[in-house]
Design an enzyme around this catalytic site. Structure first.
Site, short mmCIF file in Angstrom:
data_model
loop_
_atom_site.label_atom_id
_atom_site.label_comp_id
_atom_site.label_asym_id
_atom_site.label_seq_id
_atom_site.Cartn_x
_atom_site.Cartn_y
_atom_site.Cartn_z
N PHE A 57 37.72 -31.64 -5.22
CA PHE A 57 38.30 -30.51 -4.90
C PHE A 57 38.94 -30.70 -3.34
O PHE A 57 39.49 -29.90 -2.85
CB PHE A 57 37.67 -29.23 -5.03
N GLY A 58 38.45 -31.66 -2.73
CA GLY A 58 38.69 -31.98 -1.37
C GLY A 58 37.55 -32.03 -0.63
O GLY A 58 36.26 -32.33 -0.97
N ASP A 87 29.48 -31.33 -16.96
CA ASP A 87 29.38 -32.49 -15.87
C ASP A 87 28.07 -32.79 -15.34
O ASP A 87 28.02 -33.26 -14.14
CB ASP A 87 30.79 -32.43 -14.97
N CYS A 126 7.61 -8.15 -12.78
CA CYS A 126 7.44 -9.19 -12.03
C CYS A 126 8.51 -10.00 -11.69
O CYS A 126 8.77 -10.63 -10.69
CB CYS A 126 6.23 -9.99 -12.30
N LYS A 141 -3.85 7.05 -23.34
CA LYS A 141 -4.94 7.72 -23.89
C LYS A 141 -6.11 7.22 -23.45
O LYS A 141 -6.43 5.92 -23.33
CB LYS A 141 -4.86 7.81 -25.54
P1 ADP Z 1 33.18 -32.18 -5.94
O1 ADP Z 1 31.83 -31.66 -6.70
O2 ADP Z 1 34.10 -31.22 -5.56
O3 ADP Z 1 33.63 -33.34 -6.27
P2 ADP Z 1 30.92 -32.74 -4.05
O4 ADP Z 1 30.27 -31.56 -4.63
O5 ADP Z 1 30.45 -33.96 -5.00
O6 ADP Z 1 32.34 -32.69 -4.49
O7 ADP Z 1 30.79 -32.85 -2.70
C1 ADP Z 1 31.20 -34.22 -2.09
C2 ADP Z 1 29.99 -34.63 -1.17
O8 ADP Z 1 29.59 -33.62 -0.52
C3 ADP Z 1 28.51 -34.61 -2.09
O9 ADP Z 1 28.49 -36.02 -2.60
C4 ADP Z 1 27.51 -34.35 -0.95
O10 ADP Z 1 27.03 -35.89 -0.16
C5 ADP Z 1 28.18 -33.34 -0.28
N1 ADP Z 1 27.81 -31.92 -0.61
C6 ADP Z 1 28.37 -31.39 -1.54
N2 ADP Z 1 27.74 -30.03 -1.76
C7 ADP Z 1 26.80 -30.21 -0.67
C8 ADP Z 1 25.64 -29.19 -0.30
N3 ADP Z 1 25.65 -28.08 -0.74
N4 ADP Z 1 24.66 -29.69 0.37
C9 ADP Z 1 24.82 -30.70 1.02
N5 ADP Z 1 25.89 -31.79 0.83
C10 ADP Z 1 26.66 -31.13 -0.06
#
Ligand code: ADP
Ligand code: MG
Length: 632
Positions: free
Chosen positions: A385-386, A494, A133, A26
């Protein structure tokens, strides 16, 4: 009347203080006096002021700023500004830029000593329950753009301001160390963009892009996929790297390479290796343009020449003194036929738009990634996890790939959760890009951070002794990522330096949030297990496994301690059983040498015996930010 400072007819948007009140516009007469802004009903026939409709006390004003006009608003609403006061935003539309600037300047002058002035504001409107935004859905949400003059230490303390929710796409405040990448051009909802490439929709939600056509951006929640509208009113998602902001009107010409510098231009021209190959780029001087031209002229290797496009005082463009043009395309057209002093005429358009880039993800909302599009480059480490590997997605985008060892994870539950995790987006969280679940082992594909794990970075990666600003910046990064998770009621479970990563600029991002729920390993999941994060856990977790954002806060305090000890093991001399016992009896970590009293006070505030004695992440983020202001 003599005490009226300014008086003007504006359009006022209804404030919708109640959810049900209508949105309308308005005309009102606005009167600014020493104490307040008053606005009155207006009789356009008689040109007279009628009944008083409302007032805003100047001392309650927290911010006065322009607003980005609505993308489809009528011309009479092209110059909006906002007055934020204790009742929320008041939106007013001036009839031209001069009037708007005059009011903003005057008001800013008059409120400059107000208490509670805001440091950040929303550059776009609040509409239908959302800030356009930043897409936040809380009206009180803190602004997403830092106000000019607030990027450095404020001249006065900000008093007992109540902390407000964090912003997902928050702009970084000035960050002296480590160096920042060059500033991004501002991008906002409502902006007009031009398609640089054709895009054929990959999902029904996507919108087709036709090269050189204009689109309006409606939503940019996802950095890779923006919602857009085409000129026929059709809406859908587009890859954000296929469009450029419409600026000077040159974007639709193939010879214009907006973001190219001199050496990139030379590389491209040399690769094309065509006599008379040319392009136009932004000059290193803002607002100016340069023609880069490749000529063989008898020389086998060829040379690159760079000609600045000059402007006459009358605003005409020229390359050679004698020939003036009213537009750059006219100038280029002329020189395509006439060398007129240059080493050659402009014979061939050399464009960096030959190949469309790959899109991040296979269409909007797609979270299943085809493993055939992944290339594995090197192993990064081994985790719970590997193996984790660094690789490329579609040969171009850096990614980290977690290959989940079979039997380590409750996969079906995780796959469900991944859909939620994909939507979490914050500059201090490691982005989940997608998953490969059609094969075994399954993969989790995330953003890649070149400086790796924060714990290793603290222990080995910091080249020189870190400055206090650097250490505090790391804590701030984590607090902001965590404040975002907290605002989404998402518990990490964690949090620790080993679950944070560092990118190439030194920014810290939190990773592995919520993942511990899917671990199949009693040593990790049971609080009595050898892999349980006992050293990062508060009494209520150790005793009753009670996780909450407040248990994350405790862990954050321990993470701060890790930062300030450059990666020492918390309670070094104690084993897990001793820690449970001692921490329940009140033992706390000592003050690291690098932490001053103020820093240690923040740490210890995270270790309140009872969960409700501990601050929130929002409060922590503010406390850390305040300390940073003091240091800078
Ligand atoms: P998880 O959590 O499964 O135990 P991490 O995430 O600790 O495994 O991965 C193991 C290693 O791999 C890490 O300490 C890091 O050095 C490397 N890493 C993991 N994710 C990444 C990422 N997105 N970019 C760069 N390095 C990574
Ligand atoms: Mg981890």
């Amino acid at each position: 009347m003599s005490d009226n400072i300014l008086e003007e007819i504006f359009i006022k948007r209804s404030q919708q203080k109640k959810k049900t009140s209508p949105l309308n516009y308005k005309e009102r007469i606005f009167v600014l006096t020493q104490e307040k802004i008053a606005y009155y009903d207006y009789d356009p026939d008689k040109g007279k002021r009628k009944g008083l409709k409302g007032t805003v006390d100047l001392e309650k004003i927290k911010c006065v700023e322009t607003v980005q006009p609505e993308p489809t608003g009528p011309p009479e609403r092209a110059y909006p500004f906002q007055i934020i006061y204790d009742e929320g935003p008041l939106y007013i539309f001036a009839k031209n830029e001069d009037v708007r600037a005059e009011w903003i300047k005057k008001l800013k002058e008059m409120v400059r000593f107000n208490k509670d002035l805001m440091q950040k504001y929303h550059p776009c409107f609040w509409v239908d329950g959302t800030w356009l935004c930043c897409q936040q859905e809380v009206k009180q949400a803190m602004g997403c753009k830092v106000l000019d003059g607030f990027t450095s230490k404020p001249s006065r303390r900000r008093g007992s301001r109540k902390p407000l929710p964090p912003t997902p796409q928050e702009e970084k405040s000035a960050r002296p160390l480590p160096p920042q990448p060059p500033e991004q051009p501002s991008r906002f909802v409502g902006m007009t963009v031009i398609a640089e490439y054709e895009y054929t929709p990959m999902t029904p939600q996507d919108l087709e892009l036709r090269k050189d056509e204009e689109y309006t951006i409606l939503e940019m929640t996802d950095q890779n996929w923006w919602k857009a509208r085409d000129k026929y009113g059709k809406e859908g998602y587009i890859p954000s790297n296929y469009v450029v902001e419409a600026g000077n009107g040159l974007e639709r010409f193939d010879w214009y390479c907006k973001n190219m510098n001199r050496s990139q231009a030379e590389n491209l021209l040399k690769t094309e290796n065509k006599d008379g190959g040319f392009l136009v780029r932004d000059s290193s001087k803002a607002g100016k343009y340069t023609v880069s031209l490749f000529s063989k002229g008898g020389d086998v290797a060829g040379v690159c020449r760079h000609y600045n496009i000059c402007t006459t005082p009358q605003g005409q463009f020229y390359l050679a003194e004698k020939h003036h043009f009213s537009s750059i395309p006219d100038l280029i057209n002329y020189h395509q036929h006439n060398a007129a002093g240059m080493v050659s005429r402009l014979k061939y358009i050399v464009s960096n738009r030959a190949q469309p880039p790959s899109t991040a993800g296979l269409g909007y909302g797609v979270w299943e990634i085809d493993p055939r599009h992944l290339t594995f480059i090197k192993e990064l480490g081994n985790g719970q996890f590997g193996v984790v590997k660094y690789g490329k997605w579609q040969g171009q985008h850096d990614v980290a790939i977690k290959m989940i060892k079979e039997g380590c994870m409750s996969e079906d539950d995780f796959i469900e959760e991944a859909k939620i995790m994909m939507k979490l987006r914050h500059e201090n969280l490691v982005q989940l890009y997608g998953v490969c679940t059609k094969q075994r082992p399954i993969y989790i594909v995330t953003e890649f951070l070149s400086n790796g794990c924060l714990l290793t970075y603290l222990r080995e990666g910091l080249k020189q002794h870190p400055t206090s600003v650097q250490l505090l910046e790391m804590c701030k990064d984590v607090s902001e990522g965590m404040a975002y998770l907290e605002s989404k009621q998402y518990i990490h479970r964690d949090l620790a330096a080993r679950n944070c990563l560092v990118d190439g600029h030194g920014t810290v991002k939190v990773t592995d949030f919520g993942l511990s729920r899917y671990v199949l390993d009693d040593e990790y999941t049971s609080s009595a297990g050898t892999k349980f994060p006992v050293r990062w856990s508060p009494p209520e977790v150790l005793l009753y496994c009670k996780f909450s954002s407040k248990s994350d806060i405790w862990a954050y305090g321990v993470l701060m301690w890790e930062v300030y000890t450059l990666g020492r093991l918390p309670y070094e001399r104690l084993n897990n059983t001793e820690i449970v016992e001692q921490v329940s009896r009140g033992l706390r970590l000592y003050r690291p040498q690098l932490a001053n009293d103020k820093v240690y006070t923040i740490m210890t505030s995270c270790w309140g015996e009872k969960a409700d004695e501990r601050p929130t992440f929002q409060e922590l983020a503010f406390a850390v930010q305040d300390l940073l202001y003091e240091l800078q």
